[in-house]
Design an enzyme around this catalytic site. Structure first.
Site, PDB file in Angstrom:
ATOM      1  N   MET A 128     -57.617 -47.100 -59.712  1.00 33.78           N
ATOM      2  CA  MET A 128     -57.503 -46.153 -58.769  1.00 33.78           C
ATOM      3  C   MET A 128     -58.964 -45.157 -58.806  1.00 33.78           C
ATOM      4  O   MET A 128     -59.050 -44.177 -57.952  1.00 33.78           O
ATOM      5  CB  MET A 128     -56.396 -45.108 -59.360  1.00 33.78           C
ATOM      6  CG  MET A 128     -55.049 -45.575 -59.033  1.00 33.78           C
ATOM      7  SD  MET A 128     -54.757 -46.001 -57.355  1.00 33.78           S
ATOM      8  CE  MET A 128     -54.787 -44.363 -56.872  1.00 33.78           C
ATOM      9  N   ARG A 129     -59.753 -45.615 -59.701  1.00 38.44           N
ATOM     10  CA  ARG A 129     -61.029 -44.645 -59.989  1.00 38.44           C
ATOM     11  C   ARG A 129     -61.788 -44.579 -58.709  1.00 38.44           C
ATOM     12  O   ARG A 129     -62.209 -43.453 -58.289  1.00 38.44           O
ATOM     13  CB  ARG A 129     -61.662 -45.412 -60.735  1.00 38.44           C
ATOM     14  CG  ARG A 129     -62.720 -44.516 -61.644  1.00 38.44           C
ATOM     15  CD  ARG A 129     -63.500 -45.153 -62.784  1.00 38.44           C
ATOM     16  NE  ARG A 129     -64.346 -44.352 -63.192  1.00 38.44           N
ATOM     17  CZ  ARG A 129     -63.874 -43.342 -63.985  1.00 38.44           C
ATOM     18  NH1 ARG A 129     -62.982 -43.277 -64.472  1.00 38.44           N
ATOM     19  NH2 ARG A 129     -65.225 -42.589 -64.393  1.00 38.44           N
ATOM     20  N   ALA A 130     -61.985 -45.811 -57.673  1.00 36.27           N
ATOM     21  CA  ALA A 130     -62.605 -45.712 -56.591  1.00 36.27           C
ATOM     22  C   ALA A 130     -61.910 -44.732 -55.505  1.00 36.27           C
ATOM     23  O   ALA A 130     -62.600 -43.849 -54.936  1.00 36.27           O
ATOM     24  CB  ALA A 130     -62.325 -47.138 -56.094  1.00 36.27           C
TER      25      ALA A 130
END
Ligand SMILES: [Zn+2]
Length: 687
Positions: free
Chosen positions: A274-276
């Site tokens: 989910m970081r992106a």
């Protein structure tokens, strides 16, 4: 001397934008700048500090506490409510890659702690960088233990130093900026993921622009202060704009519509986790604020994707960087603008006849390449050469590799003292404590061993004048922990590229195996080199790639290795011995591992077999650890490679066994998963 002004840098629009956006929104998570030497990337990073808004800190606090919200655990605290503050410029702190751990995290005077019961903590670079910029030049060369320290601090926004039961903790929130030259080796994926944005920079090819760069550089060097003074106005204006964008940022709205579109782009590029999504959304918001808007447009998302996604979609280090514009266009779609806006239109909105952007058109990556002549899934450059069917003669052909796989781990026996890595056992300054060193002199990188020190002091307590709260310690009581971790090695491949290996499918399999071992070497932070041998008159054995940390270079050279001709095995081994000898002078602490990839046949000249046995014996005598990857195939097997392994004192591994077996892989994956969960848990508890 005044630093080179940010606004005086010519060109480099992407880098300029990325740095400005991370100044507007530190939560974006910093910038990684990739590019060759001499591209002024460091100049620009250093100049950024001057544009950041000043910070107000508690007077006399060495940890830069904010008077409005001081750190409850600050070592210089507790600070009273309404402590007096002072305003100072935001700092740029440089982390040298050779820095000792104490310098980075701070140092705790254990002798004082024990003797006087006083916690004497000297702040390190991570304390200095709190609320500012932390800059690591050549970040790809940062040793593993510092990378871990950095990752921990970045994840928790806090540094904790624990030494034998004494613990100190303080806040450390910084914008991480790294520069690197990818030719010198890639970055560990976990660290890569830590950077919010990445930018690739290259020197301009435009003569007029190049001339202007030189002109300004000369003017600056002749009179730095005068030169900088000319840019005072533009620097101040830019700083004001950044401050204004920062003030506007909290009002920028990340609507559901925007978040969905960001998610669509991230999905289109198959990024992990989910970081992106989070970074892209934050960057889009920062860009909107930078443009003076409170709503996010398609263009904001496009700019954010270009900066935030390239390094997250890379599956292995051999893939090219950058983002495919067609895919980006498709993902952003012809959908309506989240909100109509007078911004310049995105280039080439949505063409209707752009067929090849179809996802999955070249993803025939079944991961199963050993079915003989499987399709060219590795994406080797150019079409395969015509198959002239000439295997044993002087014919030359280039055969690409199949897809790499996870390979078995080969290590060097014994305990080394080499650079941090992940291959062989080594004495290191971190890792597991396995023993004790006595003595006043601190052995290189060792930390004190408290229990052993106290035990050494205990018998003398009565004889010594015992005052103060702690035990009476003398320098001769000091004991140091002997720690064991892992080192990186030099993995030198010595690859048979002769005609005897020439059966097409066989050579592809060999190259896949070597490529897999290269990928493994990259992850273990080894240096690699490549020697090939095949009979071509003047140069029977060739150092195709001198030892380097760039596995990409090795992979590229491997693809280009032609095959054919007779088999000068002895020459290949002797050349390898020479390479190892020279490298031992250059980098004496790095232990080598020689990987000979051959079917064991030696066919160049009447005494070829005897000479290759002599060469093998010579290598064995020099004590080089080695592995023979046996490429013999067919029903009639001669077992020559096994015999070669005997002469070398090497581990003998059939080609098919290079692949790590599925069960072991599963166990490792499970362990990694557990470690990851524990790490996450630790962060959660800490924050
Ligand atoms: Zn403080």
């Amino acid at each position: 001397m005044r630093p080179y002004p940010f606004t005086a840098v010519v060109g480099m629009a992407d880098l300029r934008l990325a740095l400005v956006l991370s100044a507007v929104a530190p939560a974006v998570g910093g910038v990684l700048v990739r590019g060759e030497k001499g591209t002024a990337k460091s100049t620009m990073v250093r100049a950024l500090a001057g544009l950041l808004p000043d910070v107000t800190v508690v007077r006399d606090c060495r940890f830069s506490c904010d008077p409005a919200e001081p750190d409850a655990e600050c070592p210089d605290g507790p600070h009273p409510d309404g402590a007096t503050g002072r305003t100072r410029p935001a700092r740029l702190v440089e982390l040298p890659i050779g820095a000792a751990e104490d310098r980075v995290v701070g140092s705790l005077d254990l002798e004082r702690a024990l003797r006087d019961g006083v916690t004497d903590f000297q702040p390190g670079l991570l304390a200095a960088a709190h609320r500012g910029l932390l800059y690591v030049d050549e970040v790809n060369l940062l040793p593993d233990h510092l990378v871990d320290t950095l990752l921990d601090a970045a994840a928790m926004g806090r540094v904790t130093v624990e030494r034998e039961g004494v613990s100190v903790t303080h806040r450390s929130r910084f914008v991480l900026i790294g520069t690197m030259n990818p030719e010198e080796g890639e970055l560990r994926p976990q660290l890569l993921d830590r950077f919010g944005l990445t930018v690739d920079v290259a020197a301009s090819r435009e003569p007029a622009e190049r001339a202007e760069v030189v002109r300004r550089r000369l003017a600056y060097e002749a009179d730095p202060d005068g030169f900088a003074a000319r840019y005072t106005g533009s620097e101040a204006a830019l700083a004001d704009e950044i401050a204004a964008a920062r003030a506007l940022l909290p009002s920028v709205e990340l609507t559901d519509d925007v978040l969905v579109r960001v998610a669509e782009v991230c999905a289109a590029f198959e990024v992990d986790g989910m970081r992106a999504d989070i970074v892209t959304a934050r960057t889009a918001a920062a860009h909107a604020a930078w443009c003076g808007r409170t709503h996010v447009t398609t263009e904001d998302i496009r700019v954010a994707s270009r900066l935030a996604l390239p390094h997250r979609r890379r599956r292995n280090p051999f893939d090219a960087p950058g983002l495919d514009e067609d895919t980006l266009d498709d993902a952003l779609g012809d959908g309506p603008e989240p909100d109509p806006d007078p911004d310049p239109d995105p280039p080439g909105g949505g063409q209707d006849d752009s067929g090849p952007g179809e996802p999955g058109s070249d993803t025939g990556n079944s991961g199963d390449a050993d079915a003989g002549d499987a399709g060219d899934s590795g994406g080797a450059a150019g079409p395969p050469p015509p198959d002239d069917g000439e295997a044993g003669g002087g014919g030359e052909q280039r055969i690409g590799s199949g897809s790499p796989y996870r390979s078995k781990l080969f290590t060097v026996d014994g305990t080394g003292t080499g650079a941090h890595g992940r291959r062989s056992r080594a004495t290191t300054d971190d890792g597991r404590v396995v023993g004790v060193w006595p003595g006043r002199q601190r052995p290189r990188g060792a930390r004190p061993h408290l229990v052993a020190t106290v035990a050494a002091a205990a018998p003398h307590q009565q004889a010594r004048e015992h005052t103060g709260p702690g035990p009476a310690l003398r320098a001769q009581d000091l004991r140091w922990a002997r720690c064991e971790g892992k080192e990186g090695n030099l993995v030198l491949f010595c690859v048979d590229a002769s005609g005897s290996m020439g059966a097409r499918s066989r050579m592809r399999e060999v190259k896949s195996a070597v490529l897999s071992l290269l990928l493994d070497a990259y992850q273990r932070r080894d240096k690699v080199g490549l020697v090939t041998f095949r009979d071509r008159g003047a140069r029977p054995a060739e150092l195709v790639l001198p030892p380097t940390a760039s596995v990409e270079a090795a992979a590229a050279r491997l693809e280009d290795v032609p095959t054919g001709g007779r088999t000068p095995l002895a020459e290949g081994l002797l050349r390898s011995a020479e390479v190892l000898r020279v490298e031992a002078l250059r980098d004496p602490r790095r232990r080598p591992l020689l990987v000979v990839v051959t079917d064991g046949r030696a066919t160049s000249g009447p005494d070829a077999v005897a000479r290759s046995q002599q060469a093998a014996a010579l290598l064995a005598e020099s004590g080089v650890a080695s592995v023979v990857v046996d490429c013999e195939s067919g029903r009639m097997r001669l077992g020559l490679a096994a015999r070669l392994a005997d002469h070398l004192g090497a581990e003998h591994v059939p080609l098919g066994d290079v692949r790590a077996d599925a069960l072991a892989g599963e166990v490792r994956q499970r362990t990694e998963r557990t470690e990851r969960t524990e790490r996450t848990e630790r962060y959660r508890r800490a924050s």
